[in-house]
Scaffold this motif. Structure first.
Motif, PDB file in Angstrom:
ATOM      1  N   LEU A 107       0.828  -1.200   0.000  1.00  0.00           N
ATOM      2  CA  LEU A 107       0.000   0.000   0.000  1.00  0.00           C
ATOM      3  C   LEU A 107       0.866   1.256   0.000  1.00  0.00           C
ATOM      4  CD1 LEU A 107      -2.844  -1.019   2.475  1.00  0.00           C
ATOM      5  CD2 LEU A 107      -3.026  -0.691   0.006  1.00  0.00           C
ATOM      6  N   TRP A 108       2.032   1.165   0.645  1.00  0.00           N
ATOM      7  CA  TRP A 108       2.960   2.297   0.607  1.00  0.00           C
ATOM      8  C   TRP A 108       3.390   2.591  -0.821  1.00  0.00           C
ATOM      9  CZ3 TRP A 108       3.418   5.551   4.416  1.00  0.00           C
ATOM     10  CH2 TRP A 108       3.232   5.133   5.732  1.00  0.00           C
ATOM     11  N   ALA A 109       3.626   1.507  -1.584  1.00  0.00           N
ATOM     12  CA  ALA A 109       4.000   1.678  -2.990  1.00  0.00           C
ATOM     13  C   ALA A 109       2.864   2.296  -3.782  1.00  0.00           C
ATOM     14  CB  ALA A 109       4.400   0.331  -3.591  1.00  0.00           C
ATOM     15  N   ALA A 110       1.628   1.908  -3.464  1.00  0.00           N
ATOM     16  CA  ALA A 110       0.465   2.458  -4.156  1.00  0.00           C
ATOM     17  C   ALA A 110       0.311   3.954  -3.868  1.00  0.00           C
ATOM     18  CB  ALA A 110      -0.799   1.708  -3.742  1.00  0.00           C
ATOM     19  N   VAL A 111       0.483   4.327  -2.599  1.00  0.00           N
ATOM     20  CA  VAL A 111       0.400   5.743  -2.227  1.00  0.00           C
ATOM     21  C   VAL A 111       1.522   6.527  -2.892  1.00  0.00           C
ATOM     22  CG1 VAL A 111       0.593   7.374  -0.308  1.00  0.00           C
ATOM     23  CG2 VAL A 111      -0.790   5.304  -0.054  1.00  0.00           C
ATOM     24  N   GLY A 112       2.732   5.951  -2.878  1.00  0.00           N
ATOM     25  CA  GLY A 112       3.867   6.614  -3.524  1.00  0.00           C
ATOM     26  C   GLY A 112       3.655   6.786  -5.013  1.00  0.00           C
ATOM     27  N   LEU A 152      -9.206   8.189  -2.588  1.00  0.00           N
ATOM     28  CA  LEU A 152     -10.421   7.733  -3.258  1.00  0.00           C
ATOM     29  C   LEU A 152     -10.300   6.275  -3.695  1.00  0.00           C
ATOM     30  CD1 LEU A 152     -11.185  10.859  -5.489  1.00  0.00           C
ATOM     31  CD2 LEU A 152     -12.337  10.194  -3.372  1.00  0.00           C
ATOM     32  N   ALA A 153      -9.110   5.905  -4.178  1.00  0.00           N
ATOM     33  CA  ALA A 153      -8.930   4.559  -4.720  1.00  0.00           C
ATOM     34  C   ALA A 153      -8.673   3.512  -3.643  1.00  0.00           C
ATOM     35  CB  ALA A 153      -7.767   4.556  -5.716  1.00  0.00           C
ATOM     36  N   LEU A 154      -7.981   3.893  -2.575  1.00  0.00           N
ATOM     37  CA  LEU A 154      -7.518   2.909  -1.598  1.00  0.00           C
ATOM     38  C   LEU A 154      -8.322   2.883  -0.304  1.00  0.00           C
ATOM     39  CD1 LEU A 154      -3.664   3.477  -1.888  1.00  0.00           C
ATOM     40  CD2 LEU A 154      -5.069   1.809  -3.112  1.00  0.00           C
ATOM     41  N   SER A 155      -9.097   3.932  -0.044  1.00  0.00           N
ATOM     42  CA  SER A 155      -9.804   4.008   1.232  1.00  0.00           C
ATOM     43  C   SER A 155     -11.310   4.216   1.059  1.00  0.00           C
ATOM     44  CB  SER A 155      -9.222   5.140   2.083  1.00  0.00           C
ATOM     45  OG  SER A 155      -9.853   5.223   3.335  1.00  0.00           O
ATOM     46  N   TYR A 156     -11.670   5.160   0.219  1.00  0.00           N
ATOM     47  CA  TYR A 156     -13.081   5.526   0.101  1.00  0.00           C
ATOM     48  C   TYR A 156     -13.864   4.517  -0.727  1.00  0.00           C
ATOM     49  CZ  TYR A 156     -17.070   8.724  -0.020  1.00  0.00           C
ATOM     50  OH  TYR A 156     -18.303   9.291   0.141  1.00  0.00           O
ATOM     51  N   ARG A 157     -13.238   3.960  -1.752  1.00  0.00           N
ATOM     52  CA  ARG A 157     -13.875   2.969  -2.617  1.00  0.00           C
ATOM     53  C   ARG A 157     -13.076   1.673  -2.590  1.00  0.00           C
ATOM     54  NH1 ARG A 157     -17.337   4.928  -6.829  1.00  0.00           N
ATOM     55  NH2 ARG A 157     -17.640   7.183  -6.767  1.00  0.00           N
ATOM     56  N   SER A 158     -13.645   0.629  -3.127  1.00  0.00           N
ATOM     57  CA  SER A 158     -12.930  -0.645  -3.225  1.00  0.00           C
ATOM     58  C   SER A 158     -12.900  -1.156  -4.662  1.00  0.00           C
ATOM     59  CB  SER A 158     -13.578  -1.691  -2.311  1.00  0.00           C
ATOM     60  OG  SER A 158     -14.943  -1.869  -2.660  1.00  0.00           O
ATOM     61  N   VAL A 192      -6.802   0.308   2.291  1.00  0.00           N
ATOM     62  CA  VAL A 192      -6.380   0.919   3.547  1.00  0.00           C
ATOM     63  C   VAL A 192      -7.515   0.798   4.558  1.00  0.00           C
ATOM     64  CG1 VAL A 192      -5.673   3.058   4.685  1.00  0.00           C
ATOM     65  CG2 VAL A 192      -4.807   2.514   2.398  1.00  0.00           C
ATOM     66  N   GLN A 193      -7.234   0.145   5.671  1.00  0.00           N
ATOM     67  CA  GLN A 193      -8.263  -0.084   6.678  1.00  0.00           C
ATOM     68  C   GLN A 193      -8.406   1.133   7.587  1.00  0.00           C
ATOM     69  OE1 GLN A 193     -10.196  -2.810   6.579  1.00  0.00           O
ATOM     70  NE2 GLN A 193      -9.006  -3.461   4.788  1.00  0.00           N
ATOM     71  N   ASP A 194      -9.645   1.455   7.911  1.00  0.00           N
ATOM     72  CA  ASP A 194      -9.897   2.569   8.830  1.00  0.00           C
ATOM     73  C   ASP A 194      -9.467   2.195  10.243  1.00  0.00           C
ATOM     74  OD1 ASP A 194     -10.955   3.937   6.739  1.00  0.00           O
ATOM     75  OD2 ASP A 194     -13.050   3.672   7.325  1.00  0.00           O
ATOM     76  N   TRP A 195      -9.140   3.223  11.011  1.00  0.00           N
ATOM     77  CA  TRP A 195      -8.807   3.021  12.414  1.00  0.00           C
ATOM     78  C   TRP A 195     -10.074   3.190  13.255  1.00  0.00           C
ATOM     79  CZ3 TRP A 195      -4.128   6.871  12.180  1.00  0.00           C
ATOM     80  CH2 TRP A 195      -3.070   6.250  11.499  1.00  0.00           C
ATOM     81  N   THR A 196     -10.237   2.345  14.244  1.00  0.00           N
ATOM     82  CA  THR A 196     -11.387   2.433  15.132  1.00  0.00           C
ATOM     83  C   THR A 196     -11.037   3.283  16.346  1.00  0.00           C
ATOM     84  OG1 THR A 196     -12.164   0.245  14.451  1.00  0.00           O
ATOM     85  CG2 THR A 196     -13.049   1.133  16.513  1.00  0.00           C
ATOM     86  N   LEU A 197     -11.802   4.341  16.537  1.00  0.00           N
ATOM     87  CA  LEU A 197     -11.613   5.225  17.682  1.00  0.00           C
ATOM     88  C   LEU A 197     -12.933   5.313  18.439  1.00  0.00           C
ATOM     89  CD1 LEU A 197      -9.606   8.132  15.984  1.00  0.00           C
ATOM     90  CD2 LEU A 197      -8.685   6.242  17.332  1.00  0.00           C
TER      91      LEU A 197
END
Length: 297
Positions: A62-67, A198-204, A122-127
């Motif tokens: 995922l780091w590579a995808a963000v980069g 948008l690509a990695l977190s908001y949509r699948s 990218v998984q959301d964090w639970t708070l």
């Protein structure tokens, strides 16, 4: 009642995240004196690059995808830097061309990714009782860092001086052209990061026109917040809430769905008109949109 408020806030933060990231990139551009209307296209190629890397295999980083998204945004914005800084072309025309190139290229090249699974999301964090995306946390931190950098560091003040009075900055030994190029590339990287969200977190999944006009709203948001990164947080949250309201009311009202879809863009026109009446345009960098030629006043 509390759960409704929390849900609205979480949804507004989620939708406001790409707006905030893209707005920060545009602020970085414009503080250096360069207008970039191509944010929509930069977000589109960033989203495509991120999805292309993340959907390659289950082991894709995922780091590579963000980069890849940030690199794609910076690379495409490099065309704008060459056109406006090196060749001194009209910044508005170049930005519009960039938006068309980016959205067109993403739509064309993204055809082969339609229907493909996203192996790494990218998984959301639970708070507590709600979740938040790491992208949202990063956007909030970046807004604070950019505000601090622009006002409290030597390099940030140098960039602002280039946007206010490039001739004076040049006399003091600042490389105006290089500063503007770096600002454009940095702004493009942030817009690409917005696309990665948008690509990695908001949509699948990948879909054409994934940005859906968010880039244009981000450009208007820069003016609305007076080129101030911390104000951009409130502005992005406001427009994010408007999008949430749009989806919340859609289907629960006799009003045609087209009216709700047009709400964010109508409000952009309203807030820009109000900003003009308040004289907020006076907060713009003095040399915004003007190419710099050494020796010319």
């Amino acid at each position: 009642m509390d759960s409704i408020v929390i849900e609205a806030l979480v949804r507004a933060l989620a939708v406001g995240t790409p707006l905030l990231l893209a707005c920060l990139g545009a602020i970085l551009n414009e503080r250096a004196g360069v207008v970039n209307l191509g944010v929509e296209g930069l977000m589109a190629v960033g989203a495509l690059a991120a999805f292309a890397v993340a959907s390659r295999s289950p082991d894709a980083s995922l780091w590579a995808a963000v980069g890849a998204a940030m690199l794609a945004g910076a690379a495409l914005s490099g065309l704008h830097a060459v056109a406006t800084v090196t060749l001194r072309a009209n910044q508005f025309v170049s930005g519009l061309a960039l938006a068309l190139i980016g959205t067109g290229a993403a739509g064309l090249l993204g055809k082969k990714f339609e229907g493909l699974p996203l192996f790494n999301k990218v998984q959301d964090w639970t708070l507590g009782s709600f979740t938040i995306s790491p992208f949202t946390v990063a956007a909030l931190i970046l807004a604070g860092l950019l505000a601090f950098w622009l006002t409290a560091t030597r390099s940030g003040l140098t960039l602002r001086s280039v946007g206010e009075n490039p001739a004076a900055a040049d006399v003091l030994g600042v490389n105006v052209g290089l500063t503007r190029v770096l600002a454009v590339l940095g702004g493009g990287a942030l817009a690409g990061l917005a696309g990665a969200f948008l690509a990695l977190s908001y949509r699948s999944s990948w879909a054409d026109n994934m940005t859906n006009g968010l880039g244009w709203i981000a450009v208007a948001l820069v003016i609305f917040v007076g080129w101030r990164p911390l104000r951009a947080i409130a502005g992005a949250l406001f427009f994010g809430f408007l999008y949430y309201l749009q989806f919340r009311l859609q289907g629960n009202s006799n009003v045609p769905t087209e009216v709700f879809s047009a709400m964010p863009f109508i409000l952009v026109l309203v807030v820009l008109a109000l900003a003009g009446l308040r004289g907020q345009a006076g907060d713009a960098p003095a040399a915004l949109g003007r190419p710099y030629v050494r020796g010319e006043r």
